[in-house]
Design a protein around this motif. Structure first.
Motif, PDB file in Angstrom:
ATOM      1  N   HIS A   1       0.854  -1.185   0.000  1.00  0.00           N
ATOM      2  CA  HIS A   1       0.000   0.000   0.000  1.00  0.00           C
ATOM      3  C   HIS A   1       0.890   1.235   0.000  1.00  0.00           C
ATOM      4  O   HIS A   1       1.752   1.379   0.873  1.00  0.00           O
ATOM      5  CB  HIS A   1      -0.897   0.038   1.244  1.00  0.00           C
ATOM      6  CG  HIS A   1      -1.969  -0.997   1.255  1.00  0.00           C
ATOM      7  ND1 HIS A   1      -3.278  -0.716   0.928  1.00  0.00           N
ATOM      8  CD2 HIS A   1      -1.923  -2.319   1.548  1.00  0.00           C
ATOM      9  CE1 HIS A   1      -3.995  -1.829   1.021  1.00  0.00           C
ATOM     10  NE2 HIS A   1      -3.194  -2.809   1.396  1.00  0.00           N
TER      11      HIS A   1
ATOM     12  N   HIS B   1      -3.667   6.801  -4.287  1.00  0.00           N
ATOM     13  CA  HIS B   1      -3.383   5.677  -3.381  1.00  0.00           C
ATOM     14  C   HIS B   1      -3.266   4.419  -4.226  1.00  0.00           C
ATOM     15  O   HIS B   1      -4.153   4.110  -5.022  1.00  0.00           O
ATOM     16  CB  HIS B   1      -4.506   5.524  -2.355  1.00  0.00           C
ATOM     17  CG  HIS B   1      -4.391   4.295  -1.519  1.00  0.00           C
ATOM     18  ND1 HIS B   1      -5.375   3.330  -1.456  1.00  0.00           N
ATOM     19  CD2 HIS B   1      -3.392   3.855  -0.715  1.00  0.00           C
ATOM     20  CE1 HIS B   1      -4.995   2.364  -0.646  1.00  0.00           C
ATOM     21  NE2 HIS B   1      -3.798   2.652  -0.188  1.00  0.00           N
TER      22      HIS B   1
ATOM     23  N   ASP C   1     -14.968   5.917  -1.561  1.00  0.00           N
ATOM     24  CA  ASP C   1     -15.521   5.295  -0.354  1.00  0.00           C
ATOM     25  C   ASP C   1     -14.845   5.924   0.867  1.00  0.00           C
ATOM     26  O   ASP C   1     -13.937   6.745   0.733  1.00  0.00           O
ATOM     27  CB  ASP C   1     -15.316   3.777  -0.391  1.00  0.00           C
ATOM     28  CG  ASP C   1     -13.850   3.380  -0.512  1.00  0.00           C
ATOM     29  OD1 ASP C   1     -12.972   4.098   0.019  1.00  0.00           O
ATOM     30  OD2 ASP C   1     -13.565   2.342  -1.140  1.00  0.00           O
ATOM     31  N   PRO C   2     -15.276   5.589   2.081  1.00  0.00           N
ATOM     32  CA  PRO C   2     -14.716   6.244   3.270  1.00  0.00           C
ATOM     33  C   PRO C   2     -13.200   6.146   3.381  1.00  0.00           C
ATOM     34  O   PRO C   2     -12.526   7.128   3.703  1.00  0.00           O
ATOM     35  CB  PRO C   2     -15.430   5.533   4.426  1.00  0.00           C
ATOM     36  CG  PRO C   2     -16.749   5.126   3.850  1.00  0.00           C
ATOM     37  CD  PRO C   2     -16.441   4.740   2.431  1.00  0.00           C
ATOM     38  N   ASP C   3     -12.623   4.954   3.132  1.00  0.00           N
ATOM     39  CA  ASP C   3     -11.167   4.797   3.261  1.00  0.00           C
ATOM     40  C   ASP C   3     -10.422   5.622   2.225  1.00  0.00           C
ATOM     41  O   ASP C   3      -9.419   6.287   2.529  1.00  0.00           O
ATOM     42  CB  ASP C   3     -10.782   3.320   3.128  1.00  0.00           C
ATOM     43  CG  ASP C   3     -11.134   2.509   4.365  1.00  0.00           C
ATOM     44  OD1 ASP C   3     -11.333   3.132   5.441  1.00  0.00           O
ATOM     45  OD2 ASP C   3     -11.217   1.274   4.259  1.00  0.00           O
ATOM     46  N   THR C   4     -10.890   5.575   0.978  1.00  0.00           N
ATOM     47  CA  THR C   4     -10.231   6.341  -0.085  1.00  0.00           C
ATOM     48  C   THR C   4     -10.362   7.832   0.160  1.00  0.00           C
ATOM     49  O   THR C   4      -9.399   8.592  -0.023  1.00  0.00           O
ATOM     50  CB  THR C   4     -10.831   5.969  -1.452  1.00  0.00           C
ATOM     51  OG1 THR C   4     -10.663   4.562  -1.680  1.00  0.00           O
ATOM     52  CG2 THR C   4     -10.157   6.741  -2.573  1.00  0.00           C
TER      53      THR C   4
ATOM     54  N   ARG D   1     -10.610   9.329   2.991  1.00  0.00           N
ATOM     55  CA  ARG D   1      -9.713   9.696   4.094  1.00  0.00           C
ATOM     56  C   ARG D   1      -8.271   9.789   3.617  1.00  0.00           C
ATOM     57  O   ARG D   1      -7.568  10.761   3.929  1.00  0.00           O
ATOM     58  CB  ARG D   1      -9.834   8.658   5.211  1.00  0.00           C
ATOM     59  CG  ARG D   1      -8.852   8.869   6.371  1.00  0.00           C
ATOM     60  CD  ARG D   1      -9.032   7.797   7.415  1.00  0.00           C
ATOM     61  NE  ARG D   1      -8.884   6.459   6.865  1.00  0.00           N
ATOM     62  CZ  ARG D   1      -7.710   5.856   6.669  1.00  0.00           C
ATOM     63  NH1 ARG D   1      -6.575   6.502   6.956  1.00  0.00           N
ATOM     64  NH2 ARG D   1      -7.654   4.636   6.167  1.00  0.00           N
ATOM     65  N   LEU D   2      -7.814   8.823   2.842  1.00  0.00           N
ATOM     66  CA  LEU D   2      -6.433   8.816   2.376  1.00  0.00           C
ATOM     67  C   LEU D   2      -6.141   9.969   1.421  1.00  0.00           C
ATOM     68  O   LEU D   2      -5.078  10.589   1.484  1.00  0.00           O
ATOM     69  CB  LEU D   2      -6.114   7.480   1.701  1.00  0.00           C
ATOM     70  CG  LEU D   2      -5.965   6.270   2.621  1.00  0.00           C
ATOM     71  CD1 LEU D   2      -5.969   4.979   1.814  1.00  0.00           C
ATOM     72  CD2 LEU D   2      -4.678   6.381   3.433  1.00  0.00           C
TER      73      LEU D   2
ATOM     74  N   GLN E   1      -7.881  12.714   1.202  1.00  0.00           N
ATOM     75  CA  GLN E   1      -8.325  13.979   1.798  1.00  0.00           C
ATOM     76  C   GLN E   1      -9.328  14.704   0.906  1.00  0.00           C
ATOM     77  O   GLN E   1      -9.193  15.892   0.600  1.00  0.00           O
ATOM     78  CB  GLN E   1      -7.125  14.881   2.104  1.00  0.00           C
ATOM     79  CG  GLN E   1      -6.165  14.280   3.121  1.00  0.00           C
ATOM     80  CD  GLN E   1      -4.972  15.163   3.414  1.00  0.00           C
ATOM     81  OE1 GLN E   1      -4.956  16.353   3.086  1.00  0.00           O
ATOM     82  NE2 GLN E   1      -3.948  14.601   4.056  1.00  0.00           N
TER      83      GLN E   1
ATOM     84  N   LEU F   1     -16.333  12.555   1.094  1.00  0.00           N
ATOM     85  CA  LEU F   1     -16.927  11.259   0.795  1.00  0.00           C
ATOM     86  C   LEU F   1     -17.778  11.367  -0.468  1.00  0.00           C
ATOM     87  O   LEU F   1     -18.478  12.365  -0.685  1.00  0.00           O
ATOM     88  CB  LEU F   1     -17.789  10.806   1.979  1.00  0.00           C
ATOM     89  CG  LEU F   1     -18.451   9.433   1.873  1.00  0.00           C
ATOM     90  CD1 LEU F   1     -17.404   8.336   1.840  1.00  0.00           C
ATOM     91  CD2 LEU F   1     -19.405   9.221   3.051  1.00  0.00           C
TER      92      LEU F   1
ATOM     93  N   HIS G   1      -6.163   4.571  -7.001  1.00  0.00           N
ATOM     94  CA  HIS G   1      -7.241   5.552  -6.953  1.00  0.00           C
ATOM     95  C   HIS G   1      -6.630   6.944  -7.091  1.00  0.00           C
ATOM     96  O   HIS G   1      -5.850   7.369  -6.241  1.00  0.00           O
ATOM     97  CB  HIS G   1      -8.011   5.446  -5.634  1.00  0.00           C
ATOM     98  CG  HIS G   1      -8.829   4.206  -5.535  1.00  0.00           C
ATOM     99  ND1 HIS G   1      -9.085   3.569  -4.347  1.00  0.00           N
ATOM    100  CD2 HIS G   1      -9.451   3.471  -6.495  1.00  0.00           C
ATOM    101  CE1 HIS G   1      -9.835   2.504  -4.570  1.00  0.00           C
ATOM    102  NE2 HIS G   1     -10.060   2.418  -5.864  1.00  0.00           N
TER     103      HIS G   1
END
Length: 249
Positions: A136, A150, A198-201, A203-204, A206, A209, A234
């Motif tokens: 990652h 990411h 999505d939420p994780d993407t 967040r990473l 910035q 949502l 992404h």
């Protein structure tokens, strides 16, 4: 050679030579170390290095100049722009060096890596494996620190055993597999589609949502048709665009 020394490539005669040279040189420029010199070798030296004509080299350099990566000065020479913005639009024409150039040129943080079960979505690519090595990475604009993409790579374990994680902070996985591990890369199949973060993407990267992102999947094959690596990247939709040029044969 006291000036900047570019990587070498094997040219594909089915693609425009100037394009392949420009993409290889672009990847070298964006992946250079901060202490590397800014001055490029002369057109003649570069043409000799790549095994092309001076006219072809001149066309390749014009492409980089138009992009703002280099500046050319009569009698003084050609120089890498020290403040060049590294999140440039992605341009793909079909060579492995184009993929390397696409992935190069930003500050890269290796978030984590290790063995994981083969994801169900990619089981068809690794029918002989139960596990893959997963990496990652988060890439950011080197000036602003703003996250731009990411990346998650799923690599065959026997190849991953020869990957130095430190190399991934400087070079794309494709370059590491080809030039360091010496994997036999035959082709890469790219798929790009629009998605919502999505939420994780979110967040990473910035971003809010459900913001638009570019979802890229790259599958790397060897000459026998075996999958070596599956990359999922992404990209922030407000920072990247993809341009694909198809050449008539």
């Amino acid at each position: 050679m006291t000036s900047f020394a570019p990587d070498s490539i094997v040219l594909n005669r089915k693609l425009p030579l100037w394009y392949q040279v420009s993409q290889s040189l672009r990847a070298s420029i964006l992946g250079r170390s901060p202490e590397d010199p800014l001055r490029l070798p002369t057109e003649e030296r570069l043409a000799e290095h790549y095994g092309v004509s001076v006219l072809t080299m001149r066309q390749a350099l014009k492409e980089l100049e138009d992009e703002g990566l280099i500046s050319r000065h009569r009698r003084r020479g050609t120089f890498i722009e020290p403040g060049v913005r590294r999140g440039a639009p992605v341009r793909l024409l079909g060579s492995v060096d184009a993929i390397v150039a696409q992935q190069s040129g930003m500050t890269t943080e290796l978030l984590d890596h290790g063995r994981t079960p083969v994801p169900a979505a990619f089981a068809e690519y690794f029918p002989d494996l139960d596990e893959v090595a997963t990496y990652h990475r988060l890439r950011s604009d080197e000036k602003t620190g703003e996250p731009t993409n990411h990346a998650v790579n799923h690599v065959r374990p026997e190849l991953a055993a020869r990957v130095d994680p430190d190399d991934l902070a400087r070079w794309p996985m494709t370059k590491v597999l080809r030039d360091v591990v010496k994997a036999d890369i035959s082709r890469i199949t790219d798929t790009v589609e629009a998605r919502l973060a999505d939420p994780d993407t979110a967040r990473l990267l910035q971003v809010p949502l459900l913001s638009p992102i570019l979802h890229y999947t790259g599958v790397t094959y060897d000459a026998a048709g075996r999958v070596l690596d599956v990359a999922v990247i992404h990209y922030r939709g407000d920072r990247f665009s993809f341009t694909v040029t198809l050449e008539a044969t």
